[in-house]
Design an enzyme around this catalytic site. Structure first.
Site, PDB file in Angstrom:
ATOM      1  N   HIS A 198      -3.708  -5.048   0.489  1.00 27.53           N
ATOM      2  CA  HIS A 198      -3.166  -5.598   1.751  1.00 27.53           C
ATOM      3  C   HIS A 198      -3.260  -7.131   1.753  1.00 27.53           C
ATOM      4  CE1 HIS A 198      -2.614  -1.789   3.917  1.00 27.53           C
ATOM      5  NE2 HIS A 198      -3.620  -1.376   3.186  1.00 27.53           N
ATOM      6  N   GLU A 226      -1.701  -9.192   3.459  1.00 25.54           N
ATOM      7  CA  GLU A 226      -1.552  -9.768   4.800  1.00 25.54           C
ATOM      8  C   GLU A 226      -2.897 -10.120   5.432  1.00 25.54           C
ATOM      9  OE1 GLU A 226      -1.095  -6.632   3.965  1.00 25.54           O
ATOM     10  OE2 GLU A 226      -1.561  -5.206   5.574  1.00 25.54           O
ATOM     11  N   CYS A 281       0.831  -1.205   0.000  1.00 22.39           N
ATOM     12  CA  CYS A 281       0.000   0.000   0.000  1.00 22.39           C
ATOM     13  C   CYS A 281       0.872   1.264   0.000  1.00 22.39           C
ATOM     14  CB  CYS A 281      -0.996  -0.051   1.152  1.00 22.39           C
ATOM     15  SG  CYS A 281      -2.458   0.942   0.802  1.00 22.39           S
TER      16      CYS A 281
HETATM   17  N1  GLN Z   1      -1.892   6.760   2.739  1.00 20.14           N
HETATM   18  C1  GLN Z   1      -2.008   5.999   1.537  1.00 20.14           C
HETATM   19  C2  GLN Z   1      -3.372   6.148   0.898  1.00 20.14           C
HETATM   20  O1  GLN Z   1      -4.308   6.578   1.526  1.00 20.14           O
HETATM   21  C3  GLN Z   1      -1.723   4.527   1.788  1.00 20.14           C
HETATM   22  C4  GLN Z   1      -2.757   3.877   2.632  1.00 20.14           C
HETATM   23  C5  GLN Z   1      -2.292   2.582   3.225  1.00 20.14           C
HETATM   24  O2  GLN Z   1      -1.102   2.294   3.252  1.00 20.14           O
HETATM   25  N2  GLN Z   1      -3.224   1.778   3.720  1.00 20.14           N
HETATM   26  O3  GLN Z   1      -3.533   5.830  -0.243  1.00 20.14           O
END
Ligand code: GLN
Length: 545
Positions: A517, A519, A383
């Site tokens: 994600h 995970e 992410c």
């Molecule tokens: N801050 C980034 C976004 O909002 C990544 C978000 C995250 O890592 N879950 O896109």
């Protein structure tokens, strides 16, 4: 017939109520029962999505896009039953619904009150969407004695009456502390906690006592007597060497037997098959080596902020039969001298930059990416860790020196920008910078199409994947050609080809960064393929250094 196990906690928090619920779910499953697990959280946030990870730990995202309590991660990891929005409710959500109804006029003429309106809403939530599971395990957040959990306790008390003893049972997790000066275990806190529960009309059927030492029979008898439970239903819970030992330990202490008995089922009628858990413990107990993985993040003082990530790495270790040792780095420390990065990261076998929000520490994460890329150390970006990897490649491979993310303010080269429009099934979702913050990210399961011939295509072994998302910003597809020409391959995209989902560097031993994600979907008995592959690459790296 669906039976309900209501799980409360007493004395102190952090006794492992979520883990115990997950372990009990796994034990009931091992006997052939179907289960659902859910959590009732007394706080006033509508969901934990707006809380700092320091406050609440990880936000666990479900396929259907709910931002939920991290205990749902335990539930899913232990039972493989996909969790959903209807498995987590907070006081905030209950009150939000009730107040919206009141304004609409649904209660015209009535005084809206905690009893019956709030308690009815809690009961409806508890009974809804159970899939006719044999057992619904329903955990109440917080500790007995908290003012804010009272409506939840009143609701489950009422449900106990309405469902009857064959369909509802109460399990209470407490602490039996060891007082070193006296050399004794103390049962008084447990007695008080149960007294408190009984004063609001709940008599626990099963008591689970966390303790650092074996509870002698005499103390067990005392607990049973003072707390009005059968002696056999006082279950001791000693500290476990691994969370994956917890189901086995609880089984050995008779937890599943007692829960079955408490709803009138004969435990001898079903035989638990715990082979899966024994196999996992073989991996825990006999790894053939160790790899060191650096996590370069922001919330590194609180491992709960990265709960699923830590477990997914452990699962990746199971897949390769190695122990994974995590080394934590606050990315801010990499914002000074380059030599600090080298000293810290030179001996690790893999570098992971996890999800995150905000500018603080971002340059340190980018420095960690540069180090991994230049030194050919396996890199896994998740992410925010993907967004920073793309900024890094833009600056240092494609020569876009002012590349940045608009998450940190306006910039000339917005390699990562606000996600303003995306496809969700047949509908188009639109967002602007003015939108409210709660629940407005791109959340939950979305498909991605993998490019044949890429590393991720090989790892997944399929073209269309579905993974869970939680982000507000996205990599700007307009830079795809320039970045690809510089060596950063866009190996996965949303099915309409508009949102970059995965990038990789073909010229690197293992450099994969994903917008989602992974995970969240890894299980001990089914490690996520990306984590299995990343740890596999780290094993190779460990043979080089
Ligand atoms: N801050 C980034 C976004 O909002 C990544 C978000 C995250 O890592 N879950 O896109």
């Amino acid at each position: 017939m669906t039976r309900f196990v209501f799980i409360t906690g007493g004395v102190v928090s952090s006794l492992g109520k979520g883990l115990m619920s997950a372990a009990l779910g796994a034990l009931l499953q091992s006997r052939g029962y179907s289960v659902r697990l859910r959590k009732l959280d007394p706080y006033l946030n509508v969901d934990p999505g707006t809380m700092s990870p320091y406050q609440h730990g990880e936000v666990y995202v479900t396929d259907d896009g709910a931002e939920t309590d991290l205990d749902l991660g335990h539930y899913e990891r232990f039972t493989a039953v996909p969790t959903r929005q209807s498995d987590n409710v907070t006081s905030g959500r209950i009150y939000q619904d009730i107040i919206a109804k009141e304004r609409r006029g649904d209660y015209l003429g009535a005084t809206v009150q905690v009893i019956p309106h709030v308690t009815d809403a809690i009961k409806n939530f508890t009974l809804a969407d159970t899939d006719d599971a044999d057992f619904v395990l329903c955990e109440i957040g917080g500790t007995i004695g908290d003012i804010e959990s009272l409506p939840f306790l009143e609701a489950i008390r009422q449900l106990g009456n309405e469902l009857g003893p064959d369909r509802a049972t109460f399990l209470h997790l407490t602490l039996v502390p060891y007082i070193a000066a006296a050399g004794e275990l103390k049962t008084k806190p447990t007695q008080h906690s149960v007294k408190e529960l009984r004063s609001i009309g709940i008599q626990p059927d099963v008591l689970v006592c966390r303790c650092e030492h074996e509870i002698p029979d005499s103390e067990r008898r005392k607990i049973a007597l003072f707390c009005n439970v059968r002696e056999g239903a006082v279950i001791q819970a000693l500290d476990a060497s691994s969370i994956y030992e917890v189901p086995l330990n609880y089984h050995a202490e008779g937890l599943d037997d007692e829960v079955l008995r408490s709803v009138g089922l004969d435990p001898h009628e079903t035989t638990p098959d715990l082979s899966k858990w024994h196999e996992i413990m073989e991996h825990v107990n006999a790894p053939e080596g160790e790899v060191r993985i650096a996590i370069v993040g922001k919330y590194v003082v609180l491992p709960d902020a990265y709960k699923s990530l830590i477990e997914a790495l452990v699962h990746g270790g199971f897949a390769n039969n190695v122990k994974v040792k995590i080394e934590w780095f606050d990315s801010e420390v990499f914002e000074g001298e380059k030599s600090d990065v080298v000293t810290a990261l030179e001996n690790v076998h893999g570098i992971l930059v996890p999800g995150g929000f905000g500018e603080r520490g971002a340059e340190g994460k980018i420095a960690a990416v540069t180090f991994a890329r230049e030194n050919k150390i396996p890199y896994f970006g998740i992410c925010f860790g993907m967004q920073m990897a793309v900024v890094e490649a833009a600056r240092n491979l494609a020569g876009v020196s002012t590349a940045n993310s608009t998450e940190f303010g306006a910039c000339d080269e917005p390699i990562v920008g606000l996600l303003t429009e995306w496809q969700q099934g047949d509908t188009v979702v639109q967002r602007s910078a003015k939108d409210a913050k709660g629940g407005t990210m791109r959340l939950g399961a979305y498909d991605a199409r993998l490019v044949p011939g890429t590393l991720v295509h090989d790892i997944y072994g399929q073209e269309l994947i579905s993974e869970r998302h939680r982000h507000r910003y996205e990599v700007n597809i307009a830079y795809k050609e320039r970045l690809e020409a510089a060596g950063l391959k866009f190996s996965g995209l949303s099915p309409n080809g508009e949102l970059p989902e995965i990038v990789e560097i073909p010229e690197h031993p293992w450099f994969v960064a994903v917008q989602y994600h992974p995970e969240l979907k890894s299980k001990p008995f089914e490690p996520h393929p990306l984590f299995a592959a990343f740890i596999g690459a780290a094993v190779k790296q460990s043979r080089l250094v």
